[in-house]
Write a protein that holds these residues in place. Sequence first.
Motif, PDB file in Angstrom:
ATOM      1  N   ALA A 562      29.225  19.986  64.983  1.00 64.15           N
ATOM      2  CA  ALA A 562      28.014  20.667  64.507  1.00 64.15           C
ATOM      3  C   ALA A 562      28.076  22.164  64.779  1.00 64.15           C
ATOM      4  O   ALA A 562      27.612  22.969  63.960  1.00 64.15           O
ATOM      5  N   PHE A 563      28.621  22.568  65.931  1.00 66.32           N
ATOM      6  CA  PHE A 563      28.721  23.988  66.272  1.00 66.32           C
ATOM      7  C   PHE A 563      29.615  24.736  65.281  1.00 66.32           C
ATOM      8  O   PHE A 563      29.384  25.913  65.004  1.00 66.32           O
ATOM      9  N   ILE A 564      30.612  24.043  64.755  1.00 65.56           N
ATOM     10  CA  ILE A 564      31.554  24.654  63.819  1.00 65.56           C
ATOM     11  C   ILE A 564      31.023  24.595  62.390  1.00 65.56           C
ATOM     12  O   ILE A 564      31.019  25.595  61.665  1.00 65.56           O
ATOM     13  N   ASN A 565      30.549  23.426  61.982  1.00 62.12           N
ATOM     14  CA  ASN A 565      30.214  23.214  60.579  1.00 62.12           C
ATOM     15  C   ASN A 565      28.920  23.890  60.141  1.00 62.12           C
ATOM     16  O   ASN A 565      28.695  24.077  58.939  1.00 62.12           O
ATOM     17  N   ILE A 566      28.073  24.266  61.085  1.00 63.45           N
ATOM     18  CA  ILE A 566      26.852  24.967  60.692  1.00 63.45           C
ATOM     19  C   ILE A 566      27.180  26.349  60.122  1.00 63.45           C
ATOM     20  O   ILE A 566      26.457  26.861  59.254  1.00 63.45           O
ATOM     21  N   VAL A 567      28.265  26.954  60.555  1.00 67.39           N
ATOM     22  CA  VAL A 567      28.579  28.322  60.137  1.00 67.39           C
ATOM     23  C   VAL A 567      28.855  28.418  58.635  1.00 67.39           C
ATOM     24  O   VAL A 567      28.275  29.274  57.948  1.00 67.39           O
ATOM     25  N   PRO A 568      29.718  27.562  58.043  1.00 64.71           N
ATOM     26  CA  PRO A 568      29.901  27.634  56.584  1.00 64.71           C
ATOM     27  C   PRO A 568      28.612  27.377  55.811  1.00 64.71           C
ATOM     28  O   PRO A 568      28.415  27.956  54.729  1.00 64.71           O
ATOM     29  N   LEU A 569      27.739  26.518  56.337  1.00 65.86           N
ATOM     30  CA  LEU A 569      26.476  26.243  55.655  1.00 65.86           C
ATOM     31  C   LEU A 569      25.590  27.487  55.642  1.00 65.86           C
ATOM     32  O   LEU A 569      24.960  27.811  54.624  1.00 65.86           O
ATOM     33  N   GLN A 570      25.536  28.183  56.754  1.00 63.10           N
ATOM     34  CA  GLN A 570      24.768  29.427  56.818  1.00 63.10           C
ATOM     35  C   GLN A 570      25.366  30.481  55.895  1.00 63.10           C
ATOM     36  O   GLN A 570      24.644  31.188  55.176  1.00 63.10           O
ATOM     37  N   LEU A 571      26.686  30.587  55.905  1.00 60.26           N
ATOM     38  CA  LEU A 571      27.359  31.592  55.084  1.00 60.26           C
ATOM     39  C   LEU A 571      27.199  31.297  53.598  1.00 60.26           C
ATOM     40  O   LEU A 571      27.071  32.215  52.778  1.00 60.26           O
ATOM     41  N   PHE A 572      27.219  30.033  53.232  1.00 58.21           N
ATOM     42  CA  PHE A 572      27.050  29.659  51.832  1.00 58.21           C
ATOM     43  C   PHE A 572      25.691  30.125  51.317  1.00 58.21           C
ATOM     44  O   PHE A 572      25.590  30.734  50.247  1.00 58.21           O
ATOM     45  N   ALA A 573      24.641  29.873  52.090  1.00 55.50           N
ATOM     46  CA  ALA A 573      23.305  30.329  51.703  1.00 55.50           C
ATOM     47  C   ALA A 573      23.263  31.852  51.639  1.00 55.50           C
ATOM     48  O   ALA A 573      22.692  32.428  50.701  1.00 55.50           O
ATOM     49  N   TYR A 574      23.871  32.499  52.635  1.00 56.64           N
ATOM     50  CA  TYR A 574      23.857  33.963  52.664  1.00 56.64           C
ATOM     51  C   TYR A 574      24.515  34.557  51.421  1.00 56.64           C
ATOM     52  O   TYR A 574      23.950  35.436  50.753  1.00 56.64           O
ATOM     53  N   HIS A 575      25.709  34.099  51.113  1.00 62.47           N
ATOM     54  CA  HIS A 575      26.459  34.720  50.018  1.00 62.47           C
ATOM     55  C   HIS A 575      25.786  34.471  48.668  1.00 62.47           C
ATOM     56  O   HIS A 575      25.787  35.361  47.805  1.00 62.47           O
ATOM     57  N   ILE A 576      25.224  33.308  48.472  1.00 61.48           N
ATOM     58  CA  ILE A 576      24.514  33.072  47.213  1.00 61.48           C
ATOM     59  C   ILE A 576      23.311  34.000  47.106  1.00 61.48           C
ATOM     60  O   ILE A 576      23.059  34.611  46.064  1.00 61.48           O
ATOM     61  N   ALA A 577      22.539  34.131  48.191  1.00 61.99           N
ATOM     62  CA  ALA A 577      21.381  35.028  48.176  1.00 61.99           C
ATOM     63  C   ALA A 577      21.807  36.465  47.911  1.00 61.99           C
ATOM     64  O   ALA A 577      21.144  37.200  47.165  1.00 61.99           O
TER      65      ALA A 577
END
Length: 597
Positions: A562-577
């Motif tokens: 969870a500590f690792i996989n949350i980062v791509p999820l956050q980045l995905f939302a960021y880059h789309i926005a």
Amino acid sequence: MCGIVGYIGNKKASGILLNGLSALEYRGYDSAGIALLNDRIEVIKVKGKVADLVSACLSSGSELNSTIGIGHTRWATHGKPSKENAHPHSTKNFAIVHNGIIENFKEIDDFLLQEGYKKSSATDTETILLLIDYYSKTLSTFEALKKAMSILKGSFAIALIHLGEQKIYAAKKESPLLIGLQEDELFLASDLSAFLEHTKQFVVLEENDIAILEKNGRYKIYNNANKVERLVKSVDWNLQTAQKGGFKHFMLKEISEEDEALANTIYAHIQSDKIELDIDEDLLRNIKKITIVACGTSYYAGLTSKYFFEDLLSIPVSVEIASEFRYSKPIFSDNNIFIAISQSGETADTKESLNLAKALGIKTISIVNVQESTIARLSDYVLYTLAGPEISVASTKAFVCQLAMLYLLALKIAQLKGIDVEDYIKELNSIPPILKSEFNHINSEVEKIAKKYSHVKNFIYLGRGLSYPLGLEGALKLKEISYIHAEGYPAGELKHGPIALIDKSTPTFVIAPGIEPFYSKTISNANEVKARDGKIILLSEKYSYIADDFIESPKVSYFFSAFINIVPLQLFAYHIANILGNDVDQPRNLAKSVTVE
């Protein structure tokens, strides 16, 4: 995550230091102070913000004419916000400011006590000061600092002045520290924003560097006693860009800081493989049930931790949404504890849920990021995350720090129950370096995929086990800042209704750690999506042919994924926005802290 400034030159240092601290206040605002070097060391410090420090300086009655000084704005780690715990700390001969965490300060304190040194604060920073003072009895300031660095464990950026020397000493390990260059004057700071109005030229100190800043713009840098040269760099930034560390938005900067925030939170509570938490051990030893209550991202952190608590401790854990819990009639039993999670410590629904638990006689623990916040004060016990200030409304680094604190609590309870958790502690300690080393690569890969899907209007997120709440959090981030409809589901629930949403225009983000049976079962669900023309974005350390796009996750064990996989999820939302041109840091209709119902 505190802010450090320093100045040595031919101008009055006080104004330069205060302006620098104002620019750094986003790094901390619990207390602030400056130390000026003349024929004595003059320290002025306050509990409160930099504006309060400015008022204290104006009313001090001193002319503040020194041309050498250091300053600090604090985000409290060891010791509550107070004037006594504010930096700079000083003795007759030294003053020091510090950013970071000293893991072995207790052992050093014990040694210093035997040598006749007694601290006047609760900070680990004063430990550094007294250790340097002790060694300076027989060594030069430089050698005393070097000796202290060899003993300190943890992270630190240090600025030090010594009575009788027209110099500033600086040292760095993990925490950032830069020297600003301007003809016959030098600046020292945690980041560029503190001296950008004076110079755009700077030197970045590297790991284990010691720098000596002298008059007339002269400086020397040593590493392992060897004199070294560091590249002089320059930027063409404005102040806001500098505060963002060169990142376009605070959100991206804060995601990049998750390794540091996580390290601070973890290392502050692990001493020689023993978890140190300021909670009654008999209470923890006898826990039979845990109730976790929170809102939004904090709720998903609690939900993620449930899997770890129950697997490690065989204790039932109930995770509740605060806005629902506060109007319920909860059934508590003997040896039940209540945990409230809130980044700000002011979340209205969580606060009222806490009051409900207290009214029912249940012992309460809060996990918050802001010292002296309302929820912290109301709780029987408080565990502070050390994420540092979050400027962006969408919470990111708070999530990993809340999760870390929940894991530390679970490990502490396990130790009290005689369960061997040595391997868990080792892996928890290993996560921050992994995040640091992998961030740039993950960020680059995610950005490419975000560009491909930025036109999409609907997303589904799937996961099993602790990856399910990660899916919920990933969907929440996308909704918050991209304004795109997204829903998270347990992967096994897909065929119970949500599969009706699948078509070629609705991609599915699948989070699938490699552990069995979670991986094969989740891939099977993803196949159901593919069979209906759905696109698959797969996040895993194991590739599958079903993936239209694959984000390779660093390999860690299941409970730490969870500590690792949350980062791509956050980045995905960021880059789309960002691609859509949205106001990433201040999304519409949202506030950082929800203090009303």
